[in-house]
Design a protein around this motif. Structure first.
Motif, PDB file in Angstrom:
ATOM      1  N   PHE B  33      22.347   3.636  17.935  1.00 11.86           N
ATOM      2  CA  PHE B  33      22.650   3.226  16.441  1.00 11.86           C
ATOM      3  C   PHE B  33      21.477   3.409  15.731  1.00 11.86           C
ATOM      4  CE2 PHE B  33      24.791   1.269  13.289  1.00 11.86           C
ATOM      5  CZ  PHE B  33      24.299   0.046  12.763  1.00 11.86           C
ATOM      6  N   TYR B  36      21.100   6.645  14.471  1.00 18.91           N
ATOM      7  CA  TYR B  36      22.042   6.758  13.403  1.00 18.91           C
ATOM      8  C   TYR B  36      21.308   6.282  12.094  1.00 18.91           C
ATOM      9  CZ  TYR B  36      25.420   5.054  10.045  1.00 18.91           C
ATOM     10  OH  TYR B  36      26.166   5.040   8.866  1.00 18.91           O
ATOM     11  N   VAL B  40      20.473   8.776   8.981  1.00 17.45           N
ATOM     12  CA  VAL B  40      20.956   8.505   7.700  1.00 17.45           C
ATOM     13  C   VAL B  40      19.759   8.256   6.532  1.00 17.45           C
ATOM     14  CG1 VAL B  40      22.005   6.568   5.943  1.00 17.45           C
ATOM     15  CG2 VAL B  40      23.129   7.327   8.162  1.00 17.45           C
ATOM     16  N   LYS B  45      22.316  10.567   1.525  1.00 15.31           N
ATOM     17  CA  LYS B  45      22.269  10.780   0.181  1.00 15.31           C
ATOM     18  C   LYS B  45      22.401   9.422  -0.565  1.00 15.31           C
ATOM     19  CE  LYS B  45      24.065  15.357  -0.004  1.00 15.31           C
ATOM     20  NZ  LYS B  45      25.517  15.967   0.179  1.00 15.31           N
TER      21      LYS B  45
ATOM     22  N   PHE C  39      22.432  -1.930  -3.067  1.00 17.47           N
ATOM     23  CA  PHE C  39      23.782  -1.558  -2.792  1.00 17.47           C
ATOM     24  C   PHE C  39      24.183  -0.155  -3.319  1.00 17.47           C
ATOM     25  CE2 PHE C  39      28.275  -1.510  -2.420  1.00 17.47           C
ATOM     26  CZ  PHE C  39      28.897  -1.084  -3.649  1.00 17.47           C
ATOM     27  N   LEU C  40      23.590   0.117  -4.675  1.00 15.04           N
ATOM     28  CA  LEU C  40      23.980   1.030  -5.374  1.00 15.04           C
ATOM     29  C   LEU C  40      23.056   2.747  -4.615  1.00 15.04           C
ATOM     30  CD1 LEU C  40      24.231   0.378  -9.057  1.00 15.04           C
ATOM     31  CD2 LEU C  40      25.983   1.150  -7.611  1.00 15.04           C
ATOM     32  N   PHE C  41      21.838   2.137  -4.242  1.00 18.29           N
ATOM     33  CA  PHE C  41      21.045   3.527  -3.972  1.00 18.29           C
ATOM     34  C   PHE C  41      20.819   3.509  -2.589  1.00 18.29           C
ATOM     35  CE2 PHE C  41      20.704   4.949  -8.093  1.00 18.29           C
ATOM     36  CZ  PHE C  41      20.368   3.620  -9.152  1.00 18.29           C
ATOM     37  N   ARG C  42      21.559   2.546  -1.780  1.00 15.30           N
ATOM     38  CA  ARG C  42      21.469   2.855  -0.195  1.00 15.30           C
ATOM     39  C   ARG C  42      22.001   4.170   0.145  1.00 15.30           C
ATOM     40  NH1 ARG C  42      26.724   0.871  -0.720  1.00 15.30           N
ATOM     41  NH2 ARG C  42      28.008   1.544   0.943  1.00 15.30           N
ATOM     42  N   LYS C  43      21.202   4.623   1.265  1.00 12.51           N
ATOM     43  CA  LYS C  43      21.736   6.014   1.819  1.00 12.51           C
ATOM     44  C   LYS C  43      22.740   6.064   2.536  1.00 12.51           C
ATOM     45  CE  LYS C  43      18.053   8.385   0.992  1.00 12.51           C
ATOM     46  NZ  LYS C  43      16.785   8.496   1.781  1.00 12.51           N
ATOM     47  N   VAL C  44      23.670   6.800   2.142  1.00 11.15           N
ATOM     48  CA  VAL C  44      24.802   6.903   3.076  1.00 11.15           C
ATOM     49  C   VAL C  44      24.720   8.426   3.746  1.00 11.15           C
ATOM     50  CG1 VAL C  44      26.348   5.380   1.907  1.00 11.15           C
ATOM     51  CG2 VAL C  44      26.190   7.631   1.271  1.00 11.15           C
ATOM     52  N   PRO C  45      25.543   8.811   5.016  1.00  5.78           N
ATOM     53  CA  PRO C  45      25.417  10.039   5.395  1.00  5.78           C
ATOM     54  C   PRO C  45      26.061  10.913   4.421  1.00  5.78           C
ATOM     55  CG  PRO C  45      26.694   8.548   6.802  1.00  5.78           C
ATOM     56  CD  PRO C  45      26.395   7.827   5.729  1.00  5.78           C
ATOM     57  N   ARG C 132      30.859  -1.646  14.990  1.00  2.00           N
ATOM     58  CA  ARG C 132      31.909  -1.835  14.155  1.00  2.00           C
ATOM     59  C   ARG C 132      33.333  -2.726  14.597  1.00  2.00           C
ATOM     60  NH1 ARG C 132      29.586   2.989  13.117  1.00  2.00           N
ATOM     61  NH2 ARG C 132      27.913   2.903  11.397  1.00  2.00           N
ATOM     62  N   ILE C 225      28.142  -2.619   4.442  1.00  2.00           N
ATOM     63  CA  ILE C 225      26.742  -2.407   4.040  1.00  2.00           C
ATOM     64  C   ILE C 225      25.905  -2.558   5.017  1.00  2.00           C
ATOM     65  CG2 ILE C 225      25.064  -3.148   2.299  1.00  2.00           C
ATOM     66  CD1 ILE C 225      27.227  -3.790   0.478  1.00  2.00           C
ATOM     67  N   ARG C 226      25.941  -3.513   5.896  1.00  2.00           N
ATOM     68  CA  ARG C 226      24.858  -3.792   6.794  1.00  2.00           C
ATOM     69  C   ARG C 226      24.911  -2.653   8.136  1.00  2.00           C
ATOM     70  NH1 ARG C 226      22.280  -7.923  10.022  1.00  2.00           N
ATOM     71  NH2 ARG C 226      22.869  -7.500  12.137  1.00  2.00           N
ATOM     72  N   LEU C 227      26.069  -2.300   8.314  1.00  2.00           N
ATOM     73  CA  LEU C 227      26.136  -1.233   9.602  1.00  2.00           C
ATOM     74  C   LEU C 227      26.295  -0.106   9.130  1.00  2.00           C
ATOM     75  CD1 LEU C 227      28.948  -3.441  11.295  1.00  2.00           C
ATOM     76  CD2 LEU C 227      26.603  -3.238  12.029  1.00  2.00           C
ATOM     77  N   GLY C 228      26.336   0.401   7.833  1.00  2.00           N
ATOM     78  CA  GLY C 228      26.533   1.835   7.611  1.00  2.00           C
ATOM     79  C   GLY C 228      27.951   2.237   7.717  1.00  2.00           C
ATOM     80  N   VAL C 229      27.949   3.490   6.863  1.00  2.00           N
ATOM     81  CA  VAL C 229      29.127   4.325   6.757  1.00  2.00           C
ATOM     82  C   VAL C 229      29.017   5.517   8.034  1.00  2.00           C
ATOM     83  CG1 VAL C 229      30.796   5.626   5.570  1.00  2.00           C
ATOM     84  CG2 VAL C 229      29.708   3.793   4.430  1.00  2.00           C
ATOM     85  N   THR C 230      30.363   5.569   8.739  1.00  4.25           N
ATOM     86  CA  THR C 230      30.132   6.691   9.675  1.00  4.25           C
ATOM     87  C   THR C 230      30.095   8.181   9.004  1.00  4.25           C
ATOM     88  OG1 THR C 230      32.425   6.640  10.060  1.00  4.25           O
ATOM     89  CG2 THR C 230      31.248   5.234  11.251  1.00  4.25           C
TER      90      THR C 230
END
Lengths: 310, 291, 264
Positions: B33, B36, B40, B45, C39-45, C132, C225-230
């Motif tokens: 984790f 991960y 990220v 992005k 929230f808006l600018f956090r990184k997602v994969p 999750r 938000i806390r755990l992130g998107v897979t």
């Protein structure tokens, strides 16, 4: 002289509640001027008492007047040179107020929660179980039900509730049994899940009657059903209400009736396990009224040992 | 309860709060984790605008679909409950607790449960269909993360999960479809009779029998010319008259007492009376599926 | 070599400062602006797919339901004698009433379908696994509550379909062992469906369930938000893919252990 502590200030009285009491007394007195002399007298007494105590305090005749207020814990410790301290173990034991306060907070909080939740939850749940009995319903004179002929009858099960309590029953007069009129009155709520059961046979719509009786509006349609069938999941019943096919778990519920002054009164419904025989010779195993889908006999009935009061 | 002024185990949330040795599995998944999160941070992005753009487009599609459905529903239907449009009527008849002709149906997303009830048609099995199976499935649904503890996420390497997904989707789809297609045994009016007379090429003499057919609850189990529902294995009767050896006399005897012919399920219609039975029999004989 | 920066004109700087001032004021006192920016600018994969949009699509559908529902509540009368008429009036006579009612009615179906699709996508991606699990449970709870919303809302027009579907549905729940009959009483507001049932279902539909659903959605989003998107598990650049460092589990053997070969 060695060190003074801080210069003794002109004596500030310790915090006290006497002024508050005095104010309350004055307020009650003024209210009493409007409301009545008794209230005014009470107010005057309170004001006098608290006023006396206040004055005594201020003029220094109270026992502890003159001493500076005892140092609050932080100040004492600061003077002794520690940083903002935590209460030490000894103090906790000597002043178990913290424990008391914790217990009181949780206890009172629980009490508040209970005081709010219990009535609210009670209102949501308890009224649904009490006061469910209906008054008896007058469905018409006995002559309106010719012998050995079926009628599809609708009536209000609880006239005070209005149309929402309209129910349908299949009614057939069976003649007389031991001098008393015998009627077969089957409820049309399917014993599987409550769908409206239909008469398997022609209805004579042309002869439909709508009549007002002493406490409800009744409609009657002559019918000639060979059986009763439920369209939802294919349940089928014979003319005594026994299940002949499909998923219903017991026979059709019936209405109990009384004849008063030649009129038929429905006095309540009950559930039926099985009906042996026919018409006036029918032997009916009777149970308290249960919701559709619940077994009244057999091993599955153990799943429903008690039902709500009806 | 003693007041703890200092927490010797460290601030809450830290590993010190729950002391104990962690197993290699736990350590590894924590490490993964962490990896991960690092990935990220390094290669991800910003949510806005990359992901949010896609979300917005999809949400727009959703809103347009909802409005579109509402428009189609309204403009193809009328104020009368009988003027049902492409998407059904605006409302049905007012609630009538004393009805004898209405056939209840739930909202479409409960059709799978509804059809499940038609499957469990033995009285002792009813509770399986009403609460047994749905409850069991719900428990599995909630407990899923504890039943499947493997860390593999690629569907190719999760045969049990893949099978379960396909099975669930297919069975829910089939049950929902069958629930939707389960025909309703509604009462028929004059127009329906006229239509059927014309569509099935029935002679005038068959009309009384046709009307009786619809009044006698036959539609509760039999389908005929697209009307009625199919329950308890009752056959479709549209072309019953064209079957070998079945004439009016046969039908009259059968309907009067199906038990004579080995049918233990169908009700016995003896009490309808000679005249009615004869009319029914003539109607059935004339039903040769001639459309 | 420094990248040339366009110096902003003084005027522009002044305008920006004026615009930013209220935000700074708010941020200093509440921290909300910072939270929104996070929230808006956090990184997602970088490799997330269209399938990942189903969650927010479901939220949109639910918001449509909430907003249309609130407006409908201004015209609907939750009394057996006037409910049907109020629906007729709203649909046929009130300007745009048909549209809001239609959106609410079809929005319900869309909401439920999207919940199922979203659930299937999460299942497919294995996104219910560590860490999750709690989010999955919250989501499953949302599914149940959403379907119950549909069930309670179905009764409100008080037409034949509504009335009888509710009778069957309530009786269905009544077949549960031991508590079934009592549950029927509580739902019906009495022994049978009667004058209290409609108001009860209305209160559940308007107040109890939306409150619970909102709270759970809040928790659901917080966890996302806390755990992130897979990432998509099969994507070559999935975040978390590859062997992490750390001790390997002791068990080897015939069963091919997935040693985290999939992505996180």
């Amino acid at each position: 002289m060695e060190q003074h502590g801080p210069e003794p200030q002109p004596h500030a009285p310790p915090p006290s509640l006497w002024p508050v009491g005095f104010a309350v007394g004055v307020a009650v007195l003024l209210t009493g001027v409007v409301v009545g002399w008794l209230v005014a007298a009470i107010g005057a007494t309170i004001a006098l008492v608290f006023g006396f105590l206040w004055v005594r305090d201020v003029t220094g005749r109270a026992p502890h007047a003159g001493k500076p207020p005892p140092p609050v814990g932080a100040r004492a410790a600061t003077e002794a040179g520690h940083a903002l301290p935590l209460a030490d173990e000894g103090e906790i034991e000597r002043f178990p107020r913290s424990r008391f306060l914790e217990g009181a907070t949780l206890g009172l909080g629980g009490l508040i929660g209970g005081l709010i939740t219990v009535p609210v939850a009670g209102l949501a749940i308890v009224p649904t179980f009490v006061g469910q009995k209906h008054e008896d319903v007058d469905v018409g004179p006995l002559e309106a039900f010719p012998e050995n002929e079926w009628q599809v009858v609708t009536f209000m099960e609880d006239p005070s509730e209005g149309e929402v309590s309209r129910r349908t029953a299949f009614v057939r007069s069976n003649g007389e049994l031991q001098g008393q009129p015998s009627l077969t009155i089957l409820s049309n709520r399917c014993a599987h899940l409550g769908c409206p059961v239909q008469a398997a046979g022609p209805l004579d719509e042309a002869q439909k009657e709508t009549v007002e009786t002493s406490n409800t509006v009744v409609t009657r349609i002559p019918a000639n059903p060979a059986a009763f069938a439920c369209p939802c999941h294919g349940g089928a019943y014979d003319t005594e209400g026994n299940v002949t096919a499909g998923p219903p778990v017991r026979a059709l519920d019936r209405y109990a009736y009384e004849i008063r002054n030649g009129r038929v009164f429905l006095t309540g419904a009950y559930s039926v396990g099985k009906v042996e025989g026919e018409g006036k010779d029918a032997v009916i195993t009777k149970y308290d009224l249960m919701n559709p889908g619940l077994h009244v006999d057999g091993p599955s009935s153990l799943l429903y040992p008690i039902g709500p009061p009806r | 309860m003693s007041v703890q002024r200092r927490n010797p185990q460290g601030p809450p949330g830290s590993a010190k709060h729950f002391p104990g040795k962690k197993s290699p599995r736990v350590l590894q998944r924590e490490a993964q984790f962490k990896q991960y999160k690092a990935d990220v941070q390094a290669r991800g992005k910003p949510f806005y605008p990359w992901a949010m753009f896609h979300d917005t487009v999809m949400s727009l599609v959703v809103v347009i679909v909802i409005i579109g459905l509402a428009c189609v529903w309204y403009f193809t239907s009328g104020e009368n409950p009988e003027d049902a449009g492409w998407l059904g009527p605006r409302y049905a008849e007012p609630a009538d607790p004393g009805t004898t002709t209405f056939v209840p149906r739930p909202d479409w997303y409960f059709y799978f449960l509804f059809y499940l009830l038609r499957i469990f048609k033995w009285p002792d099995s009813v509770i399986l269909g009403t609460v047994g199976i749905p409850t069991l499935l719900m428990i599995i649904l909630f407990a899923l993360p504890f039943l499947d503890v493997r860390r593999e996420r690629r569907i190719i390497r999760r045969p049990v999960a893949a099978t379960a997904l396909v099975l669930t989707a297919v069975s829910m789809g089939v049950l929902t479809y069958k629930g939707a297609a389960a025909e309703e045994a509604t009462a028929a009016g004059e127009e329906t009779f006229d239509q059927i007379m014309a569509a099935q090429n029935l002679p005038e003499e068959a009309r009384p029998g046709l009307e009786l057919y619809f009044q006698s609850g036959c539609t509760g189990c039999h389908t005929y010319a697209g009307e009625g529902s199919s329950n308890l294995g009752a056959p479709d009767l549209t072309a019953i008259g064209s079957q070998q050896g079945k004439d009016a006399a046969y039908f009259q005897r059968y309907v009067a007492n199906p038990r004579e012919f080995g049918n233990e399920v169908m009700p016995v219609y003896q009490t309808l009376g000679e005249e009615n039975l004869q009319a029914l029999a003539e109607f059935l004989e004339a039903s040769k599926g001639g459309g | 070599m420094a990248v040339p920066v366009r110096t902003k004109s003084r005027r522009r700087q002044q305008v920006e400062q004026a615009a930013l001032y209220p935000l700074d004021w708010l941020e200093e006192r509440s921290g909300l602006v910072g939270a929104t920016k996070y929230f808006l600018f956090r990184k997602v994969p970088g490799d997330i797919s269209w399938g990942h949009t189903l969650g927010s699509a479901t939220l949109t559908a639910f918001l449509v339901q909430t907003i249309t529902g609130v407006i409908l509540a201004m015209y609907y009368r939750p009394d057996p004698d006037s409910a049907y008429e109020s629906i007729q009036h709203l649909t046929n006579e009130v300007t745009l009433g048909w549209l809001v009612r239609g959106m609410h009615r079809w929005g319900a179906s869309v909401f439920i379908i999207l919940m199922f699709f979203h659930m299937a996508r999460v299942f497919l991606f294995g996104a219910y696994k560590y860490p999750r699990e709690l989010n999955w449970i919250v989501g499953a709870l949302l599914l149940i509550l959403g379907m119950f919303e549909g069930f309670t809302g179905y009764l409100l027009p008080w037409d034949q379909t509504a009335y009888w579907a509710t009778i069957v549905g309530v009786n269905l729940q009544g077949t549960g062992p031991f508590v079934g009959p009592f549950l029927v009483n509580v739902l019906n507001g009495g022994a049978e469906i009667g004058v209290d049932t409609l108001a009860r279902f209305y209160a559940i539909h308007m107040l109890l369930l939306p409150g619970a659903i909102f709270a759970l959605i809040g928790l659901h989003l917080w966890l996302v938000i806390r755990l992130g998107v897979t990432s998509q598990p099969w994507s070559p650049e999935a975040a978390g893919a590859g062997e992490p460092e750390g001790p390997k589990p002791a068990r080897e053997g015939l069963v091919r252990q997935s040693r985290g070969g999939g992505s996180e």
